[in-house]
Design an enzyme around this catalytic site. Structure first.
Site, PDB file in Angstrom:
ATOM      1  N   TYR A   1      33.172  39.280  42.516  1.00  0.00           N
ATOM      2  CA  TYR A   1      34.392  39.559  41.733  1.00  0.00           C
ATOM      3  C   TYR A   1      34.364  38.770  40.420  1.00  0.00           C
ATOM      4  CZ  TYR A   1      39.243  38.961  40.211  1.00  0.00           C
ATOM      5  OH  TYR A   1      40.391  38.884  39.457  1.00  0.00           O
TER       6      TYR A   1
ATOM      7  N   LYS B   1      34.082  39.939  36.273  1.00  0.00           N
ATOM      8  CA  LYS B   1      34.983  39.522  35.191  1.00  0.00           C
ATOM      9  C   LYS B   1      34.181  38.936  34.032  1.00  0.00           C
ATOM     10  CE  LYS B   1      38.943  40.716  36.836  1.00  0.00           C
ATOM     11  NZ  LYS B   1      39.738  41.752  36.170  1.00  0.00           N
TER      12      LYS B   1
ATOM     13  N   SER C   1      39.948  36.012  34.572  1.00  0.00           N
ATOM     14  CA  SER C   1      40.418  35.119  35.626  1.00  0.00           C
ATOM     15  C   SER C   1      39.787  33.751  35.470  1.00  0.00           C
ATOM     16  CB  SER C   1      39.998  35.724  36.973  1.00  0.00           C
ATOM     17  OG  SER C   1      40.147  34.777  37.992  1.00  0.00           O
TER      18      SER C   1
END
Ligand code: NAD
Ligand code: UFG
Length: 340
Positions: free
Chosen positions: A148, A152, A124
């Site tokens: 989050y 990643k 992302s």
């Protein structure tokens, strides 16, 4: 010669299944259905006229993954499965590290045990954190600002280390900007459970009367109209980028066995521009109020697309009108998502 798609019942994964089946690949999906419905896969079969295989399993179950990789004679993995809600990652970080980091580790161990060495990973643009310059190139410093984003980045680093350990591994790391839209058939699309966190699903729920108004999070950013600017990309363009990445992986060898590319359009649109475009495409009014800034949001974020063009021979084709039109088509045909 089957491709394993983890998280294939989800929003992006289901579109990816369509693209890979239409390109002539056999597909097996592994999904635990924590954020999706198996009905999406039935719709994928309806769109393509192809059969796909579905195994309801969790990516943290290494034994199950080994069994599935061997059973279907898989040659590569497209890895979408994971948790993705930024706010939830702040309140439940252990769930995010477990699913996203431990899950990917177990998947890689299962791949190693069964001799499968190619993987494409859903990363992302959130790994960049607050942009120091725009457009964002892949060598922009990383600095995610929430759990989050850190999961990643950790997975990206794990893949880089594994690639460096042995040239038999081949990895494509794809950093998505803001996926929106739906398949042109209107048979599959984004089906968020509960109150949507993201802009486009919220706009659609205001347009179809499920919610009264959109809260615009801040109108005092240093952008052309004061609202946040993002690089929205049509989900079908995004998954076509995965097919190109898969093809690029086949051509890799030796130590040139891991690449990282942005998947965006290179163009940013503000919140107000998105609302106006959606109103035009849907012929609906989207009432809005200006609300305080949302914590953790950046003013502006959009991709440099040169590396994707050079590495994958890919660039996004679909414009903002198509993104809004296809989203609205999906919502009108499926007012309750896959629940109907
Ligand atoms: P999604 O929630 O619709 O799809 C994820 C799928 O993975 C779901 O079907 C879910 O049931 C499944 N899943 C979750 N945990 C699992 C587990 N432990 N085992 C098996 N299956 C599991 O999300 P999406 O929007 O399609 O996103 C796909 C991937 O792309 C995610 O990894 C996400 O982090 C990444 N991504 C998404 C966006 C976005 O804005 N949608 C942006 C950047 C990156
Ligand atoms: N916004 C609103 N009102 C809303 C929702 C969003 O004004 O109800 C604004 C946000 O403030 C932001 C823009 O709309 O300016 C886009 O917000 P989204 O939540 O749709 O998307 P983000 O860019 O914040 O984040 C998304 C994903 C992340 C991913 C990132 C990649 O949610 O998981 O894109 O760039 F990491």
């Amino acid at each position: 010669m089957t491709i394993l798609i983890t998280g294939g019942a989800g929003y992006i994964g289901s579109h990816c299944c369509v693209t890979f089946l239409q390109a002539g690949h056999d597909v097996v999906v592994v999904d635990n259905l924590i954020n999706s419905r198996a009905q999406s896969l039935k719709r994928v079969e309806d769109i393509t006229g192809c059969k796909l295989f579905f195994e309801e399993a969790d990516i943290r179950d290494q034994d199950a993954l080994e069994r599935i990789l061997a059973k279907y004679d898989c040659t590569a993995v497209i890895h979408f499965a994971g948790l993705k809600a930024v706010g939830e990652s702040v309140s439940q970080p252990l769930d995010y590290y477990d699913c996203n980091v431990v899950g990917t580790h177990r998947l890689l161990k299962a791949m190693e045990a069964t001799g499968v060495h190619q993987l494409i990973f859903s990363s992302s643009a959130t790994v960049y954190g607050d942009p120091q310059y725009l457009p964002l190139t892949e060598n922009h410093p990383t600095g995610p600002v929430n759990p989050y984003g850190r999961t990643k980045l950790m997975v990206e680093e794990m893949l880089t280390d594994v690639a460096a350990s042995d040239p038999k591994w081949r990895f494509g790391i794809l950093r998505y900007f803001n996926p929106v839209g739906a398949h042109a058939s209107g048979a599959i699309g984004e089906n968020p459970l509960g109150v949507p966190n993201n802009l486009m699903p919220f706009i659609t729920q205001v347009a179809d009367g499920r919610r009264d108004k959109l809260s615009v999070f801040g109108d005092d950013y240093d952008t052309r109209d004061g609202t946040g600017v993002r690089d929205y990309i049509h989900v079908v363009d995004l998954v076509e980028g995965h097919l190109k990445a898969y093809e690029a992986l086949q051509a890799r060898s030796g130590n040139d066995n891991c690449f990282t590319v942005n998947l965006g359009t290179g163009t940013g649109y503000s919140v107000l521009e998105m609302v106006r475009a959606f109103e035009r495409a849907s012929n609906k009014t989207v009432p809005l109020v200006i609300a305080p800034r949302r914590e953790g949001d950046v003013a502006e974020c959009y991709a440099d697309t040169k590396k994707a063009e050079e590495t994958l021979d890919w660039r996004a084709q679909r414009d903002l009108t198509a993104m809004c039109h296809d989203t609205w088509n999906w919502v009108c045909k499926n007012p309750r998502g896959y629940d109907d």
